[in-house]
Design a protein around this motif. Sequence first.
Motif, PDB file in Angstrom:
ATOM      1  N   ALA A   1      52.307  36.065  43.514  1.00  0.00           N
ATOM      2  CA  ALA A   1      51.941  37.154  42.598  1.00  0.00           C
ATOM      3  C   ALA A   1      51.247  36.657  41.336  1.00  0.00           C
ATOM      4  O   ALA A   1      50.340  37.323  40.806  1.00  0.00           O
ATOM      5  CB  ALA A   1      53.179  37.963  42.241  1.00  0.00           C
ATOM      6  N   ASP A   2      51.638  35.493  40.823  1.00  0.00           N
ATOM      7  CA  ASP A   2      51.061  35.023  39.566  1.00  0.00           C
ATOM      8  C   ASP A   2      49.759  34.249  39.771  1.00  0.00           C
ATOM      9  O   ASP A   2      49.170  33.755  38.805  1.00  0.00           O
ATOM     10  CB  ASP A   2      52.067  34.154  38.813  1.00  0.00           C
ATOM     11  CG  ASP A   2      52.525  32.940  39.627  1.00  0.00           C
ATOM     12  OD1 ASP A   2      52.202  32.875  40.835  1.00  0.00           O
ATOM     13  OD2 ASP A   2      53.210  32.075  39.054  1.00  0.00           O
ATOM     14  N   ARG A   3      49.294  34.154  40.998  1.00  0.00           N
ATOM     15  CA  ARG A   3      48.072  33.396  41.274  1.00  0.00           C
ATOM     16  C   ARG A   3      46.842  34.298  41.323  1.00  0.00           C
ATOM     17  O   ARG A   3      45.721  33.841  41.130  1.00  0.00           O
ATOM     18  CB  ARG A   3      48.229  32.646  42.589  1.00  0.00           C
ATOM     19  CG  ARG A   3      47.057  31.744  42.935  1.00  0.00           C
ATOM     20  CD  ARG A   3      47.311  30.966  44.207  1.00  0.00           C
ATOM     21  NE  ARG A   3      46.170  30.127  44.546  1.00  0.00           N
ATOM     22  CZ  ARG A   3      46.083  29.380  45.643  1.00  0.00           C
ATOM     23  NH1 ARG A   3      47.079  29.365  46.515  1.00  0.00           N
ATOM     24  NH2 ARG A   3      45.015  28.653  45.894  1.00  0.00           N
ATOM     25  N   TYR A   4      47.047  35.581  41.593  1.00  0.00           N
ATOM     26  CA  TYR A   4      45.919  36.493  41.779  1.00  0.00           C
ATOM     27  C   TYR A   4      45.967  37.610  40.742  1.00  0.00           C
ATOM     28  O   TYR A   4      47.015  38.206  40.504  1.00  0.00           O
ATOM     29  CB  TYR A   4      45.954  37.110  43.177  1.00  0.00           C
ATOM     30  CG  TYR A   4      45.919  36.090  44.287  1.00  0.00           C
ATOM     31  CD1 TYR A   4      44.710  35.521  44.688  1.00  0.00           C
ATOM     32  CD2 TYR A   4      47.087  35.678  44.916  1.00  0.00           C
ATOM     33  CE1 TYR A   4      44.677  34.567  45.703  1.00  0.00           C
ATOM     34  CE2 TYR A   4      47.065  34.731  45.925  1.00  0.00           C
ATOM     35  CZ  TYR A   4      45.852  34.174  46.314  1.00  0.00           C
ATOM     36  OH  TYR A   4      45.829  33.237  47.307  1.00  0.00           O
ATOM     37  N   GLY A   5      44.818  37.910  40.154  1.00  0.00           N
ATOM     38  CA  GLY A   5      44.742  39.007  39.209  1.00  0.00           C
ATOM     39  C   GLY A   5      44.438  40.325  39.870  1.00  0.00           C
ATOM     40  O   GLY A   5      44.816  41.389  39.385  1.00  0.00           O
ATOM     41  N   GLY A   6      43.741  40.283  41.011  1.00  0.00           N
ATOM     42  CA  GLY A   6      43.369  41.517  41.689  1.00  0.00           C
ATOM     43  C   GLY A   6      42.440  41.244  42.848  1.00  0.00           C
ATOM     44  O   GLY A   6      42.074  40.096  43.129  1.00  0.00           O
ATOM     45  N   PHE A   7      42.051  42.315  43.511  1.00  0.00           N
ATOM     46  CA  PHE A   7      41.166  42.252  44.676  1.00  0.00           C
ATOM     47  C   PHE A   7      40.003  43.212  44.426  1.00  0.00           C
ATOM     48  O   PHE A   7      40.230  44.393  44.170  1.00  0.00           O
ATOM     49  CB  PHE A   7      41.938  42.654  45.937  1.00  0.00           C
ATOM     50  CG  PHE A   7      41.140  42.608  47.211  1.00  0.00           C
ATOM     51  CD1 PHE A   7      40.973  41.426  47.907  1.00  0.00           C
ATOM     52  CD2 PHE A   7      40.563  43.768  47.722  1.00  0.00           C
ATOM     53  CE1 PHE A   7      40.246  41.374  49.090  1.00  0.00           C
ATOM     54  CE2 PHE A   7      39.830  43.732  48.900  1.00  0.00           C
ATOM     55  CZ  PHE A   7      39.670  42.538  49.579  1.00  0.00           C
ATOM     56  N   PHE A   8      38.786  42.722  44.492  1.00  0.00           N
ATOM     57  CA  PHE A   8      37.601  43.521  44.186  1.00  0.00           C
ATOM     58  C   PHE A   8      36.638  43.411  45.366  1.00  0.00           C
ATOM     59  O   PHE A   8      36.082  42.351  45.622  1.00  0.00           O
ATOM     60  CB  PHE A   8      36.954  43.024  42.896  1.00  0.00           C
ATOM     61  CG  PHE A   8      35.751  43.822  42.436  1.00  0.00           C
ATOM     62  CD1 PHE A   8      35.534  45.124  42.858  1.00  0.00           C
ATOM     63  CD2 PHE A   8      34.841  43.251  41.558  1.00  0.00           C
ATOM     64  CE1 PHE A   8      34.435  45.844  42.427  1.00  0.00           C
ATOM     65  CE2 PHE A   8      33.730  43.958  41.116  1.00  0.00           C
ATOM     66  CZ  PHE A   8      33.534  45.256  41.557  1.00  0.00           C
ATOM     67  N   GLU A   9      36.465  44.511  46.076  1.00  0.00           N
ATOM     68  CA  GLU A   9      35.685  44.528  47.316  1.00  0.00           C
ATOM     69  C   GLU A   9      34.358  45.261  47.119  1.00  0.00           C
ATOM     70  O   GLU A   9      34.324  46.363  46.565  1.00  0.00           O
ATOM     71  CB  GLU A   9      36.493  45.223  48.413  1.00  0.00           C
ATOM     72  CG  GLU A   9      35.781  45.306  49.755  1.00  0.00           C
ATOM     73  CD  GLU A   9      36.615  45.986  50.827  1.00  0.00           C
ATOM     74  OE1 GLU A   9      36.133  46.108  51.969  1.00  0.00           O
ATOM     75  OE2 GLU A   9      37.763  46.409  50.523  1.00  0.00           O
ATOM     76  N   ALA A  10      33.283  44.653  47.584  1.00  0.00           N
ATOM     77  CA  ALA A  10      31.970  45.299  47.612  1.00  0.00           C
ATOM     78  C   ALA A  10      31.657  45.697  49.050  1.00  0.00           C
ATOM     79  O   ALA A  10      31.960  44.946  49.988  1.00  0.00           O
ATOM     80  CB  ALA A  10      30.900  44.362  47.078  1.00  0.00           C
ATOM     81  N   HIS A  11      31.029  46.861  49.226  1.00  0.00           N
ATOM     82  CA  HIS A  11      30.790  47.371  50.580  1.00  0.00           C
ATOM     83  C   HIS A  11      29.632  48.354  50.544  1.00  0.00           C
ATOM     84  O   HIS A  11      29.311  48.915  49.491  1.00  0.00           O
ATOM     85  CB  HIS A  11      32.046  48.078  51.094  1.00  0.00           C
ATOM     86  CG  HIS A  11      32.203  48.082  52.579  1.00  0.00           C
ATOM     87  ND1 HIS A  11      31.494  48.930  53.401  1.00  0.00           N
ATOM     88  CD2 HIS A  11      32.991  47.327  53.390  1.00  0.00           C
ATOM     89  CE1 HIS A  11      31.853  48.713  54.664  1.00  0.00           C
ATOM     90  NE2 HIS A  11      32.758  47.736  54.684  1.00  0.00           N
ATOM     91  N   ILE A  12      29.020  48.580  51.701  1.00  0.00           N
ATOM     92  CA  ILE A  12      28.061  49.670  51.798  1.00  0.00           C
ATOM     93  C   ILE A  12      28.815  50.998  51.828  1.00  0.00           C
ATOM     94  O   ILE A  12      29.981  51.058  52.247  1.00  0.00           O
ATOM     95  CB  ILE A  12      27.161  49.539  53.043  1.00  0.00           C
ATOM     96  CG1 ILE A  12      27.993  49.533  54.336  1.00  0.00           C
ATOM     97  CG2 ILE A  12      26.287  48.302  52.945  1.00  0.00           C
ATOM     98  CD1 ILE A  12      27.159  49.621  55.607  1.00  0.00           C
ATOM     99  N   GLU A  13      28.135  52.072  51.402  1.00  0.00           N
ATOM    100  CA  GLU A  13      28.811  53.358  51.319  1.00  0.00           C
ATOM    101  C   GLU A  13      29.167  53.920  52.689  1.00  0.00           C
ATOM    102  O   GLU A  13      30.176  54.598  52.841  1.00  0.00           O
ATOM    103  CB  GLU A  13      27.944  54.369  50.568  1.00  0.00           C
ATOM    104  CG  GLU A  13      28.626  55.715  50.391  1.00  0.00           C
ATOM    105  CD  GLU A  13      27.666  56.843  50.043  1.00  0.00           C
ATOM    106  OE1 GLU A  13      28.139  57.991  49.951  1.00  0.00           O
ATOM    107  OE2 GLU A  13      26.468  56.583  49.880  1.00  0.00           O
TER     108      GLU A  13
END
Length: 278
Positions: free
Chosen positions: A40-52
């Motif tokens: 838990a303390d290693r990752y700040g978040g998950f940010f995914e890019a994708h086509i619509e």
Amino acid sequence: DPLNERAVSGAPEAAAPRETLGDAMAARGLADRPLFTVEADRYGGFFEAHIEQATRLESAGFVAANVKGIVGLRQLAVEFSGLQGHAGSTPMADRKDAAMAACRFVSRVDAVFGDVAPEGAVWTVGSLALAPNTPSIIPGHSKVVLQFRYEDDAGLDAMEAAATACAEETAGVCGWGVSRDRPSVRPVPMDARLREEIAVAAATHAGDRWLDLASGAVHDAANMARVMPAAMLFVPSIDGVSHAFHEDTHEDDIAAGAEIYATACARMLAGWRDGGIS
């Protein structure tokens, strides 16, 4: 890869007509071993890019979308039981035709959903099965699989209730039943703080040519949101085409999306470093 994000987030595997990874691990004595453990303390978040995978951005002339949430999904099996009989010798007044009940249901639920479903909801009849499924026999059984999606549970509840009422109304002389055809998928809101950073980045690089919208498809971010803050950015799909060899996105839109993504990432990282995002 859907398997990877399910492994990371601990989400259950979808049912499949073949041996699952869970089955294979159990057969080899590895049933209790986690595929992956998130520190838990290693990752700040998950940010995914994708086509619509749709036409809303392209139609509006926008270059990006800040995804506000990922829709929930429900899938119902609506079944009608009639009386199998000869297609030539059985008078129309004596028939209990399960195919006709299914047809009435499909027509009725489409009309009712058009009136009662919340704006942005979608619905699909992707499977219709008849038994015995031969031209000269009146079908004694039919099964319609209805799938519908929306961004909150209240809307999904209303649609499920309406679909059940439609089944009862259209069954006629046939027996009927409605059941969940697969586990429901809950709607997943994206993290508000991460979305704020995406909004600033989008305004910086795209001005007012971006918008907030819900994702009608289920993405990796939905499962990752189980274990950490998650967010998504969409870029346009040419003609809305997806899951086809000719799906594509204009290079200018890819470049604009990459600028927004990079700036948003930098802002997120700065926020985590400075303690502004938790």
